[in-house]
Design an enzyme around this catalytic site. Sequence first.
Site, PDB file in Angstrom:
ATOM      1  N   GLU A   4      10.329  10.144  63.203  1.00 24.12           N
ATOM      2  CA  GLU A   4      11.126   9.403  62.433  1.00 24.12           C
ATOM      3  C   GLU A   4      11.675   8.131  63.118  1.00 24.12           C
ATOM      4  OE1 GLU A   4      13.896  11.630  60.337  1.00 24.12           O
ATOM      5  OE2 GLU A   4      12.313  12.159  58.838  1.00 24.12           O
ATOM      6  N   ARG A 151      18.202  36.202  66.988  1.00 27.74           N
ATOM      7  CA  ARG A 151      17.518  37.437  67.308  1.00 27.74           C
ATOM      8  C   ARG A 151      17.721  38.161  68.768  1.00 27.74           C
ATOM      9  NH1 ARG A 151      11.611  35.427  64.973  1.00 27.74           N
ATOM     10  NH2 ARG A 151      11.924  36.138  62.841  1.00 27.74           N
ATOM     11  N   GLY A 217      66.158  13.828  58.528  1.00 29.30           N
ATOM     12  CA  GLY A 217      67.286  13.285  58.860  1.00 29.30           C
ATOM     13  C   GLY A 217      67.998  14.226  59.773  1.00 29.30           C
ATOM     14  N   LYS A 220      65.176  16.703  64.081  1.00 30.52           N
ATOM     15  CA  LYS A 220      64.019  17.578  64.662  1.00 30.52           C
ATOM     16  C   LYS A 220      63.312  16.812  65.673  1.00 30.52           C
ATOM     17  CE  LYS A 220      62.278  17.827  60.419  1.00 30.52           C
ATOM     18  NZ  LYS A 220      63.161  17.101  59.766  1.00 30.52           N
ATOM     19  N   THR A 221      62.648  15.589  65.340  1.00 27.68           N
ATOM     20  CA  THR A 221      62.371  14.918  66.487  1.00 27.68           C
ATOM     21  C   THR A 221      63.014  14.902  67.620  1.00 27.68           C
ATOM     22  OG1 THR A 221      61.009  13.590  64.727  1.00 27.68           O
ATOM     23  CG2 THR A 221      60.898  12.678  67.115  1.00 27.68           C
ATOM     24  N   GLU A 244      53.412  11.521  62.097  1.00 26.21           N
ATOM     25  CA  GLU A 244      53.841  10.382  60.915  1.00 26.21           C
ATOM     26  C   GLU A 244      54.362   9.061  61.651  1.00 26.21           C
ATOM     27  OE1 GLU A 244      56.030  13.522  57.763  1.00 26.21           O
ATOM     28  OE2 GLU A 244      57.372  12.485  59.204  1.00 26.21           O
TER      29      GLU A 244
END
Length: 505
Positions: A4, A151, A217, A220-221, A244
């Site tokens: 092809e 196989r 708020g 966490k980061t 994010e």
Amino acid sequence: MGFEETAEELIKNVASLGFDLNQLVAKKRLALDYVFIERSEIEETGEYDLEGLFVRLNHAIDSVGAKRVVLDTLEALFAGLSNVAVMRAELRRLFRWLKEEGVTGIVTGERGEGTLTRHGLEEYVSDCVIVLDHRVTEHVATRRLRIVKYRGSIHGTNEYPFLIEEHGVSVVPITSIKLEGTASAERISTGIPQLDAMMGAKGYFRGSTVLVSGPAGTGKTSVAAQFVDAACRRRERCLFFATEESSSQILRNMRSVGIDLEMWLSKDLLRFHCSRPTTLGLEMYLVTMHKLVTEFKPHVVVVDPISDFEAAGTQIEAKGMLMRVVDFLKMHQTTALFTSLTSGNGSPEFTEARISSLIDTWLLLRNLEASGERNRGLYIRKSRGMPHSNQIREFVLTDHRIELADVLLGPSGVVIGSARATQEAQEKAVALNRRNEIERKQSSLEHKRKAFEARIEALQAEFAAEAQELEAAILLEEGQEKGRLHARTEMARRSGANSTKETRE
């Protein structure tokens, strides 16, 4: 051998994958051949065979000493055949011829309606069948690979994601990772001294998984960034997956709390990968994580936050992906810290219950509302293999990093924020009054001590004067007594002398 794409087209197309076919051809490591087959020109007249193809293949194999032969694709080769028996016989003949030549044959084919291949025959005469799938789920496309049969070999039967990129094709069989990771007893700092103290003054286990969850708020980061900063200060490499925020946004935000991550980027101790899981899909994001971890070999991996994974798949799929990520990182002794957004309504532990069994240390951040203000709190929900504090500590973001305030109890329990400041002021005033009262009593005691010592001194002086007078009187009495004794002795002596004189006379 292609039916092809021409050789020129193939060379151009695979160059985007980092393959230089011209160089391989020049070194006689590769031979390219294109066979043009027009379906309208093919007619079944008499016996159909592939003898001409075998001659052409044999020449190409001998020209470079080939060990592998690729035929792309079978549909073009058998496009003009409608007799299933003839097609099956020729397929068997083709595969048998490749085996007799001692080469590994790779043949591509298209999937049919309800069958693995267009004609439904190729999979039966092949030794190994690999199915490639490109599906779209929730507007996200993912490539997957599955070994249908092989196989003479034990093989995995799961679907594996694979990635086509500028460096070729990457297949990641993460679903086959076993629970064989070695548990380390080494402890590493969280970056927050007060949090280390809550864990026996030692921090997390190396190679463990840490989850920091809480509403928006709560910081966490910031907890994740301080952990990364502490690791980089130990000269350990860190890989930060942000789902994010961009890296520049994270760097800017962390500078506001006294955490400078930019200097670690310049020293190649920290790398960011910022993209949404919905862009690639869960499986492709998993492949990307695997690839970056394998290349960079980090000591610490942060994913902030993992709650975005549910947007790219179902809850079950997100948990399955996280399970594979955790197993993969533990196998490499990589410490992983995940952050997760929880709903502000209801229990903060409910949302994360589905992955809690995967986590070694779970930190919960909470919004604490009291006296008309909102403050932050932190406590350790669990930490496997170590004694840890059960206290809820006030979590304070300052301009010089994170601090955990000591527990302060009031009449109605733990006090935080301005109520804490008010109670601390009250306690300081009470303590000051107490110190003033103590000092007053100490001064009164000192005055009495001095007065008593003065009285003792006066009595001692009075006693000394009286003693002196008595001693003088005693001496006088003793002198007078001695005088009287002397007088009596003298009188006795004189009386004795007179008696002797009278006797003589």
